[in-house]
Design an enzyme around this catalytic site. Structure first.
Site, PDB file in Angstrom:
ATOM      1  N   GLY A 179      34.897  40.094  48.821  1.00 30.11           N
ATOM      2  CA  GLY A 179      36.531  39.953  49.316  1.00 30.11           C
ATOM      3  C   GLY A 179      36.774  40.324  48.311  1.00 30.11           C
ATOM      4  N   GLY A 180      36.854  39.996  47.431  1.00 30.45           N
ATOM      5  CA  GLY A 180      37.795  40.145  45.955  1.00 30.45           C
ATOM      6  C   GLY A 180      37.389  41.034  45.411  1.00 30.45           C
TER       7      GLY A 180
ATOM      8  N   ASP B 255      32.051  28.614  42.319  1.00 28.79           N
ATOM      9  CA  ASP B 255      32.906  30.028  42.841  1.00 28.79           C
ATOM     10  C   ASP B 255      33.144  30.151  44.586  1.00 28.79           C
ATOM     11  OD1 ASP B 255      33.970  32.890  43.164  1.00 28.79           O
ATOM     12  OD2 ASP B 255      31.932  33.247  42.463  1.00 28.79           O
ATOM     13  N   GLY B 256      33.538  30.929  45.226  1.00 23.97           N
ATOM     14  CA  GLY B 256      34.160  30.586  46.422  1.00 23.97           C
ATOM     15  C   GLY B 256      33.112  31.606  47.221  1.00 23.97           C
TER      16      GLY B 256
ATOM     17  N   GLU C  13      30.298  38.305  39.831  1.00 20.74           N
ATOM     18  CA  GLU C  13      29.509  36.812  40.348  1.00 20.74           C
ATOM     19  C   GLU C  13      28.333  36.920  40.756  1.00 20.74           C
ATOM     20  OE1 GLU C  13      33.581  36.383  42.687  1.00 20.74           O
ATOM     21  OE2 GLU C  13      32.211  36.886  43.528  1.00 20.74           O
TER      22      GLU C  13
ATOM     23  N   LYS D 130      29.469  37.551  50.131  1.00 21.17           N
ATOM     24  CA  LYS D 130      30.506  37.442  48.156  1.00 21.17           C
ATOM     25  C   LYS D 130      31.245  38.656  49.083  1.00 21.17           C
ATOM     26  CE  LYS D 130      31.161  34.937  45.169  1.00 21.17           C
ATOM     27  NZ  LYS D 130      31.632  34.488  45.564  1.00 21.17           N
TER      28      LYS D 130
ATOM     29  N   GLY E  50      38.810  34.255  43.279  1.00 22.42           N
ATOM     30  CA  GLY E  50      39.306  34.499  44.118  1.00 22.42           C
ATOM     31  C   GLY E  50      40.250  33.155  44.642  1.00 22.42           C
ATOM     32  N   SER E  51      40.665  32.757  46.067  1.00 17.26           N
ATOM     33  CA  SER E  51      42.113  31.435  45.887  1.00 17.26           C
ATOM     34  C   SER E  51      41.573  30.368  45.576  1.00 17.26           C
ATOM     35  CB  SER E  51      42.646  32.035  47.303  1.00 17.26           C
ATOM     36  OG  SER E  51      41.573  31.637  47.745  1.00 17.26           O
ATOM     37  N   THR E  52      39.965  30.688  46.489  1.00 15.88           N
ATOM     38  CA  THR E  52      39.961  28.151  46.420  1.00 15.88           C
ATOM     39  C   THR E  52      39.054  28.710  44.151  1.00 15.88           C
ATOM     40  OG1 THR E  52      38.669  29.094  48.826  1.00 15.88           O
ATOM     41  CG2 THR E  52      37.981  27.391  47.291  1.00 15.88           C
TER      42      THR E  52
HETATM   43  C1  5RP Z   1      35.853  37.201  45.218  1.00 14.54           C
HETATM   44  C2  5RP Z   1      34.659  36.347  46.304  1.00 14.54           C
HETATM   45  C3  5RP Z   1      35.342  35.195  46.827  1.00 14.54           C
HETATM   46  O1  5RP Z   1      35.038  33.857  46.236  1.00 14.54           O
HETATM   47  C4  5RP Z   1      35.468  35.214  48.282  1.00 14.54           C
HETATM   48  O2  5RP Z   1      36.339  36.605  48.258  1.00 14.54           O
HETATM   49  C5  5RP Z   1      36.780  33.985  48.467  1.00 14.54           C
HETATM   50  O3  5RP Z   1      37.884  34.363  48.305  1.00 14.54           O
HETATM   51  P1  5RP Z   1      38.354  33.550  48.534  1.00 14.54           P
HETATM   52  O4  5RP Z   1      38.530  31.250  47.865  1.00 14.54           O
HETATM   53  O5  5RP Z   1      39.839  33.684  48.560  1.00 14.54           O
HETATM   54  O6  5RP Z   1      38.703  32.815  49.858  1.00 14.54           O
HETATM   55  O7  5RP Z   1      33.889  37.173  46.791  1.00 14.54           O
HETATM   56  O8  5RP Z   1      35.386  38.168  44.679  1.00 14.54           O
END
Ligand code: 5RP
Length: 262
Positions: free
Chosen positions: A104-105, A89-90, A111, A102, A34-36
């Site tokens: 979203g990606g 992790d984000g 994960e 979790k 993810g972006s974070t």
């Molecule tokens: C990916 C995830 C990410 O950690 C989650 O979607 C957060 O993403 P971001 O840091 O881009 O907001 O679970 O599967």
């Protein structure tokens, strides 16, 4: 690189920066997606190069593995590492008990395996990810392609008896085609609004045939680091109950941003 990062990117950056301070020489580290998490990989890469830090990274997705290699972080498989010291992790949401949604990606399966194989999991987030109750973010559930519509119907039936506000289930798309995960599976997004009992939900979902894993991370995260756009960082530890406050000065790291930003 953009002259100025957005407040959200600054928040993600400072959360990632604080988390990377927990990485020590010789550690095996799970690298989130993810972006974070991408900020975290870049900052960790900088430490690896500048401090000659010797670490092994286990990536939770192909895109994280690629970024880590670009940053000169040694990437090994989970089978090679076997057990990890720390995963960073984000998250899409976290609540007061540090339970998470979790996926979203679409990397939730890797994960969860990687985080569970770690002594500690640190979650990094901007403040918008904190919620009183999980569920506003659609809950991702990874299902095998075979009979996925039947699996979806079984999940919908199961939701009738659970404490949720909404019950719509949608297949995640990638453009006009269903999204395919790195394991060749599909993602169903459960639009629940509010999950009354996340622990029960996590257990029950995994009983449905065809479900591989769900995006609820219960009792997995030890510490959450929340960044703010003004450089403030709050670190919360679930076991000690301690809350630490730090602040990063943006005047000095401008050069760092120059190196780190796409
Ligand atoms: C990916 C995830 C990410 O950690 C989650 O979607 C957060 O993403 P971001 O840091 O881009 O907001 O679970 O599967």
């Amino acid at each position: 690189m953009p002259a100025e990062l957005s407040p959200v990117d600054k928040a993600k950056f400072v959360a990632a920066k604080r988390a990377v301070e927990f990485v020590e020489n010789g550690m095996r580290v799970g690298l989130g997606t993810g972006s974070t998490a991408a900020w975290m990989v870049r900052i960790l890469g900088q430490r690896v190069r500048e401090e000659r830090l010797r670490i092994k990274g286990v990536a939770t997705s192909a895109r994280t593995a690629q970024l880590a290699r670009e940053e000169r972080i040694e990437v090994v498989s989970l089978d090679e590492a076997r057990w990890l010291d720390l995963t960073i992790d984000g998250t899409d949401e976290f609540d007061g008990e540090l339970n998470l949604i979790k996926g979203g990606g679409a990397a939730l399966l890797h994960e969860k395996i990687v985080a569970t194989a770690s002594d500690r999991m640190i979650v990094i987030a901007d403040a918008a990810k904190e919620v009183a109750h999980l569920g506003a973010f659609p809950l991702p559930v990874e299902v095998i392609p075979f009979g996925w519509q039947t699996t979806k119907a079984l999940i919908e039936e199961m939701l009738v008896s659970l404490d949720v506000l909404g019950r719509e289930v949608t297949l995640r798309m990638n453009g006009s085609a269903p999204l395919v995960t790195e394991q060749g599976n599909r993602i169903l997004d459960l639009h629940l609004g509010r999950i009354g009992n996340p622990r029960q939900m996590a257990l029950v979902l995994n009983q449905v045939p065809g479900v591989v894993e769900n995006g609820l991370f219960i009792d997995i995260c030890d510490r959450v680091i929340v960044g703010h756009g003004d450089g403030r960082v709050t670190t919360r530890d679930i076991y000690t109950g301690e809350v630490e406050h730090d602040r990063y000065d943006f005047a000095e790291p401008e050069n760092l941003f120059a190196d780190l930003t796409d």
